[in-house]
Scaffold this active site. Structure first.
Site, short mmCIF file in Angstrom:
data_model
loop_
_atom_site.label_atom_id
_atom_site.label_comp_id
_atom_site.label_asym_id
_atom_site.label_seq_id
_atom_site.Cartn_x
_atom_site.Cartn_y
_atom_site.Cartn_z
N LEU A 429 19.55 48.93 102.89
CA LEU A 429 18.67 49.79 103.69
C LEU A 429 19.45 50.42 104.86
O LEU A 429 19.38 49.96 105.98
CB LEU A 429 17.49 48.95 104.21
CG LEU A 429 16.19 49.68 104.51
CD1 LEU A 429 15.10 48.67 104.85
CD2 LEU A 429 16.29 50.72 105.57
N GLN A 453 14.37 58.32 101.32
CA GLN A 453 12.95 58.02 101.09
C GLN A 453 12.00 58.96 101.84
O GLN A 453 10.96 59.31 101.33
CB GLN A 453 12.71 56.57 101.51
CG GLN A 453 11.74 55.86 100.63
CD GLN A 453 11.86 54.34 100.79
OE1 GLN A 453 11.64 53.80 101.86
NE2 GLN A 453 12.20 53.67 99.71
N TYR A 457 14.00 59.92 107.86
CA TYR A 457 15.08 58.93 107.78
C TYR A 457 16.39 59.54 107.30
O TYR A 457 17.39 58.85 107.18
CB TYR A 457 14.65 57.75 106.91
CG TYR A 457 13.31 57.20 107.37
CD1 TYR A 457 13.06 57.04 108.73
CD2 TYR A 457 12.30 56.92 106.47
CE1 TYR A 457 11.83 56.59 109.18
CE2 TYR A 457 11.07 56.46 106.91
CZ TYR A 457 10.84 56.30 108.27
OH TYR A 457 9.62 55.86 108.72
N HIS A 502 6.29 59.90 108.08
CA HIS A 502 6.11 60.17 106.65
C HIS A 502 5.68 61.61 106.41
O HIS A 502 5.41 62.02 105.28
CB HIS A 502 5.11 59.17 106.06
CG HIS A 502 5.56 57.76 106.30
ND1 HIS A 502 5.18 57.04 107.41
CD2 HIS A 502 6.42 56.99 105.61
CE1 HIS A 502 5.78 55.87 107.39
NE2 HIS A 502 6.54 55.81 106.32
#
Ligand SMILES: Cc1ncc(C[n+]2csc(CCOP(=O)(O)OP(=O)(O)O)c2C)c(N)n1
Ligand SMILES: [Mg+2]
Length: 724
Positions: A429, A453, A457, A502
């Site tokens: 990660l 993802q 990020y 997100h």
């Protein structure tokens, strides 16, 4: 004369032979070590005089670090090397082993920005040479470590997958950096990634060399700290050696290299050095170091240490070594005179050539029509990845949760099972490591398709794209390339779900990276062609591509009414979209809505609303946001009297700024406006709608744009604007 120059000459004159020692197998190596070190020292000295004369542009030197010549001497020429900026000794030694290059001339070309510089073509001072397998590095300290890990990983992966690399099967990676740089989070992440691979017993043959001079510009490394930090990396064999102990140096370097090569595990060599002549020519180190301390370092001069051993062992006399030292000076000065006659790098076109994206003839067309069952965007991208992996054995898919789980949104579902764990794998990660694996595997000949993802990020690891991936062709004049397609799930409109991280809608940082190709998918009919286009650019031209996929559209099926199925499409297996090619939807002549990503969805819905009000618009999906499809955009806009740019990213620094400026640059004569999202992060829940561009705003903006004035004339049957 620089004090260190005088000190060396005086020091050698004072050396005394102790009577010839028994010949040792190291004598030849010691002798070559000395010559490489002397060459490097004189290049440092001349770099300063060239700079003083205004004819040289770089003075960060290698003086005090020339013990790294042992690594150049004892590694193989075809062990790829990613080096610290004080690697003059390494460079000279490797060149002498290779015997095929002109190291003095080439370093001088680099210092003077000559167009004949074999590595960067005069663009930058780098240590690099394709024939010496030295990959040029940027000035951003530690940023090359993730690539070094990725490259070492790639060497063994290539062996396992049968992919050909430019290096032999037992090659290893040499990667050096400074003691202060070892603290950088990029270095810490890369060292951790190497240890993680060692823990998992995955091959990663890289030798990390920390060249510890005890200081970073003016900030001292706490005594004992670099060793303490490097010694405790799990699974990495640690060795340390002093650069002014040449005999031990040669044996420790040889051991370190041999172990990494044999065991295919990463290792650390802690090489203790001194920094002579300050950080760079402009650095007055007396401001932060005592004269006593500076002079004490002279005694640890690695060049003098090599001379001492050679004289003590009776391999050479002091006079012979001084002759060799002066001969090296003359060679460097003669070569400098020669190189200064060479042309510097010339035109803007030449400078940008390695990063200029060749845009084939622009095209604009309706999305291609496929066959088979209707697929969502996620399914269409999944099918395309499978198709590309089947067609090209060198493609790799990796990232967080992409393997067994098949990605957070199922986009990589089934690939792990079908293509195996070597080609489809989960990483640890750390986005810098994900991109580092892409950087290294790409250099080795793979076509990496890493997944990030969420767009938010990517931002924490961006420099790996900006500083490393995008600059490689530039700093190597195209000799090295790292073609990759970074897939990023991103953008907003998830009905308030997930909040900012997100729903991140910032693309500005990607659009201003020279040479980086940015594409944004929107609809399942066109996304396969776009992905194929990106992979073709990566494979055939070594381009760095980022494909942003709108999360909100991954599983959408309908456009206007429940069950209309207009956001699904049968698989179009024949289409490859080149950069510059756009698609459009609709035939309306009243206005052109120029957009991308979710904007295509919003605009087409707005178009349906407008049509009910007897306003007919066409929606243009730009798809390529960097470089913009300028020709297609300008030509398409030219057929409309009104253009509205619909931009889901932010008002400041958003995509619309570039689109509107392009139209203005090209003298677009019609009415022009834009709508965009707010300059805000995206909040959670229904409040998201307060900052994101909405359909109503698009409808209202079209009305405002058209106003009460007559609309464009409607074309006859067949519409004049429809071309491809
Ligand atoms: C990421 C980054 N931050 C800051 C700098 C500016 N800078 C250049 S060299 C340097 C010190 C590096 O020290 P060290 O790693 O010990 O190498 P040395 O110069 O001592 O060999 C700094 C801070 C940089 N190049 N990159
Ligand atoms: Mg240092």
């Amino acid at each position: 004369m620089e004090p260190i120059d005088e000190h060396f000459v005086r020091g050698v004159r004072a050396l005394e032979a102790h009577g010839a020692a028994a010949a040792s197998e190291n004598d030849g190596a010691l002798s070559r070590l000395f010559d490489a070190q002397a060459q490097s020292r004189h290049l440092d000295l001349v770099a300063r005089s060239l700079q003083a004369e205004g004819r040289g542009y770089y003075t960060i030197g290698s003086a005090g670090h020339e013990s790294n010549a042992a690594l150049g001497l004892l590694s193989r020429v075809d062990d790829p090397a990613l080096l610290h900026y004080r690697s003059g000794g390494f460079y000279a030694a490797r060149a002498s082993v290779a015997g095929s290059t002109e190291p003095v001339r080439d370093v001088l070309r680099s210092l003077t920005s000559s167009s004949q510089d074999p590595m960067s073509g005069g663009r930058h001072k780098v240590f690099g040479h394709p024939a010496l397998h030295i990959v040029p590095q940027t000035s951003t300290i530690a940023s090359h470590l993730p690539r070094a890990v990725g490259l070492a990983y790639a060497l063994d992966l290539a062996r396992a997958t049968g992919v050909r690399t430019p290096w032999p099967e037992d090659a290893l990676v040499v990667c050096s950096f400074g003691d202060a740089s070892a603290n950088h989070s990029t270095a810490a992440g890369a060292l951790n990634a190497a240890a993680y691979l060692a823990h998992r017993r995955v091959g990663c043959p890289v030798l990390f060399v920390c060249e510890d001079n005890g200081i970073g510009i003016s900030t001292r490394s706490p005594r004992g700290w670099p060793g303490a930090a490097l010694r405790t990396l799990p699974g990495l064999a640690y060795r340390q050696v002093d650069g002014d102990d040449p005999e031990t140096l040669l044996s420790v370097v040889a051991e370190s290299l041999a172990e990494v090569r044999r065991c295919r595990r990463p290792g650390v060599l802690h090489l203790r050095t001194v920094r002579l002549m300050g950080h760079a020519g402009s650095d007055a180190e007396i401001a932060y170091r005592s004269q006593q301390e500076i002079l004490a370092d002279y005694e640890r001069d690695p060049l003098l240490a090599s001379a001492r051993v050679l004289v003590e062992r009776g391999v050479a006399t002091a006079d012979e070594l001084l002759d060799r030292y002066e001969a090296a000076r003359r060679t460097v000065l003669d070569e400098a005179a020669h190189v200064l006659e060479e042309e510097p790098i010339g035109s803007r076109e030449t400078v940008v050539a390695p990063i200029a994206v060749s845009a084939p003839a622009p095209s604009w067309a309706a999305p291609p029509v496929g066959t088979g069952p209707a697929l969502t965007l996620a399914q269409a991208i999944n099918a395309t990845l499978a198709e590309l992996m089947a067609a090209h054995p060198e493609t790799l898919v990796f990232g967080q949760d992409v393997a067994v789980k098949g990605g957070v949104y199922g986009v990589t579902r089934g690939l792990h099972k079908r293509f195996g764990a070597r080609r489809v794998f989960d990483t640890l990660l750390d986005e810098q490591t994900i991109l580092g694996v892409a950087l290294g595997t790409a250099l080795a000949g793979f076509v990496p398709i890493p997944e990030i993802q969420y767009l938010a990020y990517l931002h924490n690891a961006e420099d790996q794209l900006r500083g490393e991936a995008a600059t490689l062709a530039f700093f190597s004049d195209g000799h090295y390339r790292n073609g990759m397609v970074v897939r990023v799930a991103g953008l907003a409109y998830q009905k308030g779900f997930g909040g900012h991280f997100h729903n991140d809608n910032s693309l500005a940082v990607l659009r201003d990276v020279p040479g980086l190709v940015l594409a944004v998918a929107s609809h399942p009919a066109e996304a396969p062609g776009l992905l194929r286009g990106c992979v073709a650019l990566a494979r055939d031209e070594g381009r760095v591509c980022v494909l942003v996929e709108p999360i909100a559209r991954y599983h959408t099926r309908d456009l206007v009414e429940d069950g209309d199925g207009r956001w699904t499409a049968p698989y179009a297996d024949h289409d490859t979209a080149p950069p510059g090619s756009v698609v459009w939807h609709g035939e309306g002549r009243d206005a052109l809505l120029v957009t991308f990503g979710n904007g295509v969805y919003l605009s087409r819905r707005a178009a349906a609303t407008l049509a009910a009000e007897d306003v007919d618009v066409t929606v243009l999906d730009l798809r390529w946001l960097a470089p913009l499809p300028v020709e297609a955009l300008v030509a398409a806009a030219g057929e409309f009297g009104a253009v509205l740019v619909v931009d889901e990213t932010r008002r400041s620094g958003g995509v619309a700024e570039g689109v509107v400026a392009t139209l203005v640059d090209h003298g677009y004569p019609g009415r022009l406006a834009r709508v965009a999202s707010a300059d805000s992060f995206v909040p959670l829940g229904p409040a998201a709608e307060t900052v994101l561009l909405g359909e109503d705003e698009i409808v209202a903006a079209v009305h405002r744009l058209l106003g009460p004035t007559p609309r464009s004339p409607r074309p006859g049957p067949g519409g004049a604007h429809r071309r491809s």
